[in-house]
Each structure stands twice: as C-alpha cells, then as structure tokens.
Design an enzyme around this catalytic site. Structure first.
Site, PDB file in Angstrom:
ATOM      1  N   ASP A  36       0.889  -1.169   0.000  1.00 20.52           N
ATOM      2  CA  ASP A  36       0.000   0.000   0.000  1.00 20.52           C
ATOM      3  C   ASP A  36       0.923   1.214   0.000  1.00 20.52           C
ATOM      4  O   ASP A  36       1.417   1.617   1.054  1.00 20.52           O
ATOM      5  CB  ASP A  36      -0.879  -0.024   1.259  1.00 20.52           C
ATOM      6  N   GLU A  58      -1.196  -1.281  -4.738  1.00 19.47           N
ATOM      7  CA  GLU A  58      -2.458  -0.567  -4.950  1.00 19.47           C
ATOM      8  C   GLU A  58      -2.225   0.615  -5.873  1.00 19.47           C
ATOM      9  O   GLU A  58      -1.290   1.396  -5.674  1.00 19.47           O
ATOM     10  CB  GLU A  58      -3.072  -0.102  -3.628  1.00 19.47           C
ATOM     11  N   ASP A  96      -2.657   1.021   7.181  1.00 16.74           N
ATOM     12  CA  ASP A  96      -1.881   0.758   5.962  1.00 16.74           C
ATOM     13  C   ASP A  96      -1.404  -0.694   5.909  1.00 16.74           C
ATOM     14  O   ASP A  96      -1.277  -1.274   4.837  1.00 16.74           O
ATOM     15  CB  ASP A  96      -0.649   1.681   5.907  1.00 16.74           C
TER      16      ASP A  96
END
Lengths: 173, 173
Positions: free
Chosen positions: A7, A68, A141
């Site tokens: 992420d 992502e 996260d």
C-alpha cells in the site's frame, strides 16, 4: 506462491506478505510498514523507502508483487507523494525480476469483501477472517497491504492477462 | 559545477546537462530524452527509465540534480505516471549521493525568462540564448530539461536552503 502486497505511501508504506494459491485460503507470513521521516527532503525519503522495501524483499523473498494503484484523492499533493512512493515500490520489485500487478482500490475491496464499495472496517474485518488473525493489524496501511496481497494471490494472474491485453492494444494504436 | 536537469515523464523524460556557476553564463554539455515503450507494463517502463537515467549519470557524472516538480494537470492519470517517473528520477540521483532539488514550473520559467507566466516558446527561446545554441533542442521535453538545469545552476542553492527551512519547520510540528 508467496506474494507481497504494498500500500504505497511516503510516511507509512504498508507491507503484507501472504502465501497461497487461487481457490485456497491464503496464510499470513508477515505484516508491517516502512516509515520515512516527515521532515526529510523528498529524495532522501524515497531512498529510505527503497532501503526499507529492500529489507522486506530480502527477508521474505516474494515471487510476485501487488501494488495498490493510486487514485484521485482530495489532496493533489498527497496523490503526487503517493505516486512517487508507488513508482519506487514498482521499481524495487521489477529490479528483482518480480511480476508487478497494480490493483485499483475497488478491485481490492471486491476481491476481499465481494463489494467494490466496502469501507475500510469491512475490508479489515474480512482480512482478519480470511487470514484467521486474532485482530486487525495496525496501522490501517498494514491491514490494507494484506488485502492487496490476498487480492494478488486470488486475482493477480487474471489482472495481469487483462493488463497485458490492454497494453498490447495500446501498443498497436 | 555540472548539473543534470530532468523533466520527468514516462514516454519521454527530458535530460539536460549544463555546467556553470551562479552569475555566469552556463555551458551546454549534453541534451536528450530517455524514452520508454508505451505498450509495456508500468513496472517495466520504470525499470527502463532507471536504466536510461543511469546511463546519463554514468556518462556525464553530474554533481547535482534539478527535477521539475509535477503539478496539477487536466489529466490525473498522466499526473500519476509523471509522479512515478519523478520518484524514480529522484531515487536514481539520491542513490548516487547527489543533492536533488525540485523546482516548480513557474520557478523554472521565472529563472530563465524573468516571468513565472512565460509560455513554452519563450522558455525555449531563452534557453537558446542563454546556452548560445543555434536552435531549440527537440523534443520540447529536452528543451524543458535544459531550462531546469539552468535553473538548478542559478537557483539550486537558494531553493535548497528554502526547502530545508520548510522541512525543518514541518519536522518540528
């Protein structure tokens, strides 16, 4: 197959390492975050991020990476910071010869919860259930990175074939 | 002092190498672009960009790098691609121990033409004049990179001191 879910972020970059194959429950290997110092200049932070990611790659030796895809946010400056972090993450993985797949936030939500509109709490709850954890990893996260890793295990191959087809079509234009 | 100016981009990344000191006319050393293939996947393109930048750094051994700061554009997807390229450029320079300064587009225009609102043609014309060229380098990304390099020579130290002060203030919050 062992995968790393990332992420991307400059202040906190979420990392989730998961092992599994399509159609079977994946297993948690490791989870955490790479942090860089807010007061430092951007280039030093990107360098620190690369060093932190390299430690994770060296220790856990994943075979594929899911990242992502950065999307529109209210704060354009944070989109740019996150994109720069994403570029460094993709580069670090690609340099080791790993296949890299980008997943949109709604693809991750859909893969993990069944709905592309799920909220963060629903995603975290499903990550706990899928990986049989006792509690959601913190910070958020880290939990997000695990959701990305699970998506990579379950959807990586499909997303890659689709991306390859789109890229091939673009190349022909 | 020899500096590299980088106009970050994934399809064409402009590179300008200039030698000079504050208050004296800088001299052109080299100019060009690093290209990556549109049809390839993003991670491969970032890897190709890193390889191309590394060749420029190895051949010309600049002592400092100036990179144009990515700004809001109409196309958000291109902002994100450009930001990822910018992250890779900053990382490549920082890994070699070079000081990296980000310059906004209006800082570059102001440094080269005297006006932060100058258009691309005015910037290119001033680059030709400052570096005593016979014509503007093409493509435009290459000319922009030279403008960034000239800005780095003339303004690098000032911008760095300002950025350090801002970063120090942020770190204290």
């Amino acid at each position: 197959m062992r995968v790393i879910g990332i992420d991307p972020g400059l202040t906190r970059c979420g990392i989730g390492i998961v092992e599994g194959t399509v159609g079977r429950p994946p297993r948690l290997v490791a989870v955490g975050v790479v942090r860089t110092t807010v007061g430092d200049d951007l280039a030093s932070r990107l360098l620190a991020l690369e060093a932190g990611l390299t430690e994770w790659f060296d220790e856990y030796r994943p075979e594929a990476a899911g990242i992502e895809r950065v999307f529109a946010q209210h704060n354009l400056s944070s989109v740019m910071d996150t994109s720069q972090a994403s570029g460094v993450a993709a580069l670090t993985a690609a340099r080791r010869g790993l296949p890299v797949t980008f997943h949109t936030p709604s693809e991750v939500k859909a893969a993990v919860t069944g709905s592309g509109n799920a909220d963060k709490a629903q995603v975290a709850a499903m990550v706990v259930r899928i990986l049989k954890l006792t509690a959601a990893p913190k910070p958020a996260d880290a939990a997000d990175a695990l959701a990305i890793a699970v998506t990579q295990v379950w959807r990586g191959a499909v997303t890659n074939r689709y991306a390859a087809a789109v890229a091939a079509a673009k190349g022909k234009r």
